[in-house]
Write a protein that holds these residues in place. Structure first.
Motif, PDB file in Angstrom:
ATOM      1  N   TYR A   3       1.149  -1.094   0.297  1.00 41.10           N
ATOM      2  CA  TYR A   3       0.235  -0.289  -0.524  1.00 41.10           C
ATOM      3  C   TYR A   3       1.086   0.989  -0.066  1.00 41.10           C
ATOM      4  CZ  TYR A   3      -3.920  -2.951   1.459  1.00 41.10           C
ATOM      5  OH  TYR A   3      -5.310  -4.051   1.230  1.00 41.10           O
ATOM      6  N   TYR A   4       0.283   2.455  -0.507  1.00 38.78           N
ATOM      7  CA  TYR A   4       0.976   3.849  -0.563  1.00 38.78           C
ATOM      8  C   TYR A   4      -0.198   4.532  -0.758  1.00 38.78           C
ATOM      9  CZ  TYR A   4       0.831   3.937  -5.272  1.00 38.78           C
ATOM     10  OH  TYR A   4       0.083   4.387  -6.889  1.00 38.78           O
ATOM     11  N   GLU A   6      -0.706   8.754  -2.149  1.00 35.52           N
ATOM     12  CA  GLU A   6      -0.366   9.224  -3.486  1.00 35.52           C
ATOM     13  C   GLU A   6      -0.698  10.574  -3.206  1.00 35.52           C
ATOM     14  OE1 GLU A   6      -0.190   9.295  -7.943  1.00 35.52           O
ATOM     15  OE2 GLU A   6      -1.162   7.818  -7.236  1.00 35.52           O
ATOM     16  N   HIS A   7       0.474  11.325  -3.119  1.00 34.11           N
ATOM     17  CA  HIS A   7       0.134  13.336  -2.707  1.00 34.11           C
ATOM     18  C   HIS A   7      -0.724  13.925  -4.458  1.00 34.11           C
ATOM     19  CE1 HIS A   7       0.610  17.421  -2.308  1.00 34.11           C
ATOM     20  NE2 HIS A   7       0.911  17.188  -1.336  1.00 34.11           N
ATOM     21  N   GLY A  11       2.085  14.265  -6.570  1.00 36.32           N
ATOM     22  CA  GLY A  11       1.628  12.854  -7.155  1.00 36.32           C
ATOM     23  C   GLY A  11       3.176  11.955  -6.034  1.00 36.32           C
ATOM     24  N   LYS A  13       4.515   9.096  -3.677  1.00 42.18           N
ATOM     25  CA  LYS A  13       4.236   7.782  -3.792  1.00 42.18           C
ATOM     26  C   LYS A  13       4.805   7.599  -2.337  1.00 42.18           C
ATOM     27  CE  LYS A  13       3.456   6.081  -7.723  1.00 42.18           C
ATOM     28  NZ  LYS A  13       3.357   5.189  -8.616  1.00 42.18           N
ATOM     29  N   TYR A  14       4.588   7.854  -0.616  1.00 43.80           N
ATOM     30  CA  TYR A  14       4.755   7.382   0.313  1.00 43.80           C
ATOM     31  C   TYR A  14       4.338   6.565   0.648  1.00 43.80           C
ATOM     32  CZ  TYR A  14       5.687  12.149   0.818  1.00 43.80           C
ATOM     33  OH  TYR A  14       6.352  12.907  -0.109  1.00 43.80           O
ATOM     34  N   TYR A  15       5.484   4.688   0.286  1.00 45.92           N
ATOM     35  CA  TYR A  15       4.757   2.912   0.974  1.00 45.92           C
ATOM     36  C   TYR A  15       5.084   2.849   2.217  1.00 45.92           C
ATOM     37  CZ  TYR A  15       5.377   2.367  -4.331  1.00 45.92           C
ATOM     38  OH  TYR A  15       5.293   2.660  -5.385  1.00 45.92           O
ATOM     39  N   PHE A 106      -4.191  12.755   0.039  1.00 46.28           N
ATOM     40  CA  PHE A 106      -3.046  11.979   0.038  1.00 46.28           C
ATOM     41  C   PHE A 106      -4.469  11.047  -0.715  1.00 46.28           C
ATOM     42  CE2 PHE A 106      -0.081  13.634   2.369  1.00 46.28           C
ATOM     43  CZ  PHE A 106       1.148  13.341   2.009  1.00 46.28           C
ATOM     44  N   ASN A 109      -3.649   3.839  -2.262  1.00 47.59           N
ATOM     45  CA  ASN A 109      -3.594   3.342  -3.585  1.00 47.59           C
ATOM     46  C   ASN A 109      -2.885   1.869  -2.986  1.00 47.59           C
ATOM     47  OD1 ASN A 109      -3.805   2.482  -6.133  1.00 47.59           O
ATOM     48  ND2 ASN A 109      -3.461   4.567  -6.478  1.00 47.59           N
ATOM     49  N   GLN A 111       0.638  -1.309  -5.051  1.00 50.02           N
ATOM     50  CA  GLN A 111       0.896  -1.593  -5.955  1.00 50.02           C
ATOM     51  C   GLN A 111       0.891  -2.985  -6.730  1.00 50.02           C
ATOM     52  OE1 GLN A 111       4.805   0.438  -6.548  1.00 50.02           O
ATOM     53  NE2 GLN A 111       5.349  -0.568  -8.236  1.00 50.02           N
TER      54      GLN A 111
END
Length: 180
Positions: A3-4, A6-7, A11, A13-15, A106, A109, A111
């Motif tokens: 999961y992350y 996303e600003h 855009g 991404k912080y996992y 945020f 999301n 991946q």
């Protein structure tokens, strides 16, 4: 499934790692966020194998979910892919285009990681292979997809690669005393 957050404006991404992730301006947070109105220890996000939860910590300016008017409280609330977390300020949907890009907005999301071919697993010429990936292939079933290379995801300890049970939902450790 990683999961992350996303600003919404940049855009970035912080996992989120499995387990408890602390988010805020403080350097001791597992996920430091440097946006307007974010407290030192603003929130925690807990990731289990299939679910993700958020909890407000010392969020002086609030933590909001999906443009709701009520602040999130200091108990775990399940969140889902596509949810919007707003740190520190209340924004309405129709105000997003006028909001400064320095606000902490945020989207939750994930991946999907694509498995590597088993033929690539034993290729010594590939530089992204680590000794950990070759060690784990010895103990796993060859019919299972191999792990992706470590260069495509944030660093994790071997403990975080293991599956988690119900004890991952433990409380966040107490915050350090203020440095006044």
């Amino acid at each position: 499934m990683p999961y992350y957050l996303e600003h919404a404006f940049t855009g970035a991404k912080y996992y989120m790692l499995k387990g408890i992730n602390t988010l805020g301006r403080h350097s001791m947070c597992t996920c430091p966020l440097y946006y307007d109105y974010i407290s030192r220890y603003h929130a925690s996000i807990t990731v289990t194998n299939e679910r993700i939860y958020v909890k407000a910590l010392d969020a002086l300016n609030g933590l909001y979910l999906n443009f709701m008017e009520e602040r999130l409280q200091d108990y775990l609330e399940e969140i889902f892919i596509g949810d919007v977390l707003i740190f520190g300020c209340q924004i309405r949907v129709n105000e997003m285009s006028q909001s400064p890009h320095t606000f902490g907005v945020f989207m939750v999301n994930f991946q999907e990681l694509e498995p590597m071919d088993s033929s690539d697993q034993n290729d010594p010429s590939e530089p992204s292979k680590t000794s950990e990936s070759s060690d784990s292939s010895d103990s796993s079933d060859s019919s299972k997809p191999s792990k992706p290379s470590k260069s495509s995801e944030p660093s994790k300890s071997s403990d975080q690669d293991e599956s988690y049970d119900s004890d991952v939902m433990e409380e966040v450790p107490p915050l350090p005393a203020p440095e006044w």
